[in-house]
Design a protein around this motif. Structure first.
Motif, PDB file in Angstrom:
ATOM      1  N   THR A  30       0.938  -1.259   0.102  1.00 50.23           N
ATOM      2  CA  THR A  30      -0.108   0.014   0.109  1.00 50.23           C
ATOM      3  C   THR A  30       0.967   1.248  -0.127  1.00 50.23           C
ATOM      4  N   ARG A  46      -3.705  10.010  -2.720  1.00 44.98           N
ATOM      5  CA  ARG A  46      -4.491   9.051  -1.954  1.00 44.98           C
ATOM      6  C   ARG A  46      -3.593   7.722  -1.889  1.00 44.98           C
ATOM      7  N   THR A  47      -4.387   6.891  -0.989  1.00 51.39           N
ATOM      8  CA  THR A  47      -3.828   5.402  -0.947  1.00 51.39           C
ATOM      9  C   THR A  47      -4.290   4.565  -2.205  1.00 51.39           C
ATOM     10  N   ILE A  48      -3.175   3.863  -2.216  1.00 60.19           N
ATOM     11  CA  ILE A  48      -3.476   2.657  -3.410  1.00 60.19           C
ATOM     12  C   ILE A  48      -2.842   1.453  -3.110  1.00 60.19           C
ATOM     13  N   ASN A  49      -3.062   0.610  -3.729  1.00 59.84           N
ATOM     14  CA  ASN A  49      -2.407  -0.914  -3.619  1.00 59.84           C
ATOM     15  C   ASN A  49      -1.655  -0.891  -4.931  1.00 59.84           C
ATOM     16  N   PHE A  60      -4.072   0.115 -10.530  1.00 57.38           N
ATOM     17  CA  PHE A  60      -5.202   0.533 -11.066  1.00 57.38           C
ATOM     18  C   PHE A  60      -6.148   1.516 -10.759  1.00 57.38           C
ATOM     19  N   VAL A  61      -6.782   2.272 -11.779  1.00 57.96           N
ATOM     20  CA  VAL A  61      -7.465   3.474 -11.343  1.00 57.96           C
ATOM     21  C   VAL A  61      -8.673   3.256 -12.337  1.00 57.96           C
ATOM     22  N   THR A  65     -12.075   9.028 -12.370  1.00 59.94           N
ATOM     23  CA  THR A  65     -11.978   9.504 -11.065  1.00 59.94           C
ATOM     24  C   THR A  65     -10.751  10.621 -11.222  1.00 59.94           C
ATOM     25  N   GLY A  66     -10.456  11.505 -10.260  1.00 61.91           N
ATOM     26  CA  GLY A  66      -9.762  12.361 -10.334  1.00 61.91           C
ATOM     27  C   GLY A  66      -8.339  12.012 -10.689  1.00 61.91           C
ATOM     28  N   LYS A  67      -7.775  11.221  -9.978  1.00 56.24           N
ATOM     29  CA  LYS A  67      -6.407  10.522 -10.531  1.00 56.24           C
ATOM     30  C   LYS A  67      -6.556   9.876 -11.863  1.00 56.24           C
ATOM     31  N   GLN A 124     -17.036   5.690  -9.098  1.00 57.07           N
ATOM     32  CA  GLN A 124     -16.398   6.065  -7.952  1.00 57.07           C
ATOM     33  C   GLN A 124     -16.024   7.602  -8.068  1.00 57.07           C
TER      34      GLN A 124
END
Ligand SMILES: Cc1cc2nc3c(=O)[nH]c(=O)nc-3n(C[C@H](O)[C@H](O)[C@H](O)COP(=O)(O)O)c2cc1C
Length: 197
Positions: A30, A46-49, A60-61, A65-67, A124
């Protein structure tokens, strides 16, 4: 500090990740992902895996979304891993590349069916107005793909971060935190510097 080899600092990152996993760090993969909104030159995090795929960093996004929008128009990102048990951090900056359909489908197939159904149904980026509407959409997806492979939705995009700069940090006594920086050199190799704490 167990400093990475200058010939391959990305391998050094994987070694630190393995050490965090061996130590029983919860969610060692993470990280915090920073992107930039090019319209306003504003950063956001933001946090991601993060997954390791073929010795590369992949995440993955949802493209809506914003990112997802940021990366589409401004393909640069930074990741920050911090492993509390090790008291070590790695900051990575680089360029992102969207993976092709074959690679993205392969990674999508590794997700659980339930997570795939959620990814297909979730808007999302939207304000969560009606939980029932979301659950209904999810049930419709479940019925549509009953006994079938759940297909990856187009908005589910996998990105690879190609590092151009990595900074390794380890906690030391009295704020004497050793840091080592690696940057891509013009010849394609890496140049390295030990930084002041
Ligand atoms: C532990 C953890 C892991 C997460 N992993 C992901 C992920 O891999 N991909 C993702 O899109 N969002 C992930 N999220 C949710 C994001 O942090 C974020 O809330 C969401 O993606 C919307 O981000 P955005 O509006 O800034 O684009 C994760 C959140 C947490 C707390």
């Amino acid at each position: 500090m167990n400093a990475p080899d200058i010939s391959d600092p990305v391998r050094g990152l994987f070694d630190w990740l393995a050490a965090a996993r061996d130590r029983g760090e919860p969610d060692p993969q993470t990280a915090t992902l920073a992107t930039v909104d090019p319209a306003f030159a504003k950063p956001s995090v933001r946090t991601i895996n993060v997954q390791i795929d073929n010795d590369t960093l992949v995440f993955f996004v949802n493209a809506h979304t914003g990112k997802g929008q940021h990366l589409q128009w401004h393909p640069y990102a930074a990741l920050c891993f911090f492993w509390h048990g090790l008291q070590q951090q790695v900051n990575i900056e680089g360029v992102v590349e969207a993976l092709g359909d074959v690679e993205a489908d392969h990674l999508w197939a590794q997700r659980s069916r339930e997570s795939q159904l959620t990814a297909r149904s979730s808007e999302q980026h939207a304000v969560f107005g009606d939980p029932d509407a979301f659950l209904e959409r999810r049930e419709r997806e479940r019925e549509a793909y009953d006994f079938e492979r759940v297909p990856r939705p187009e908005h589910w995009v996998a990105y690879r971060l190609v590092p151009t700069r990595l900074e390794f940090w380890a906690a030391g006594w009295h704020r004497l935190h050793p840091r080592r920086l690696f940057e891509r050199a013009p010849d394609g190799g890496w140049q390295s510097a030990v930084q002041e704490p």
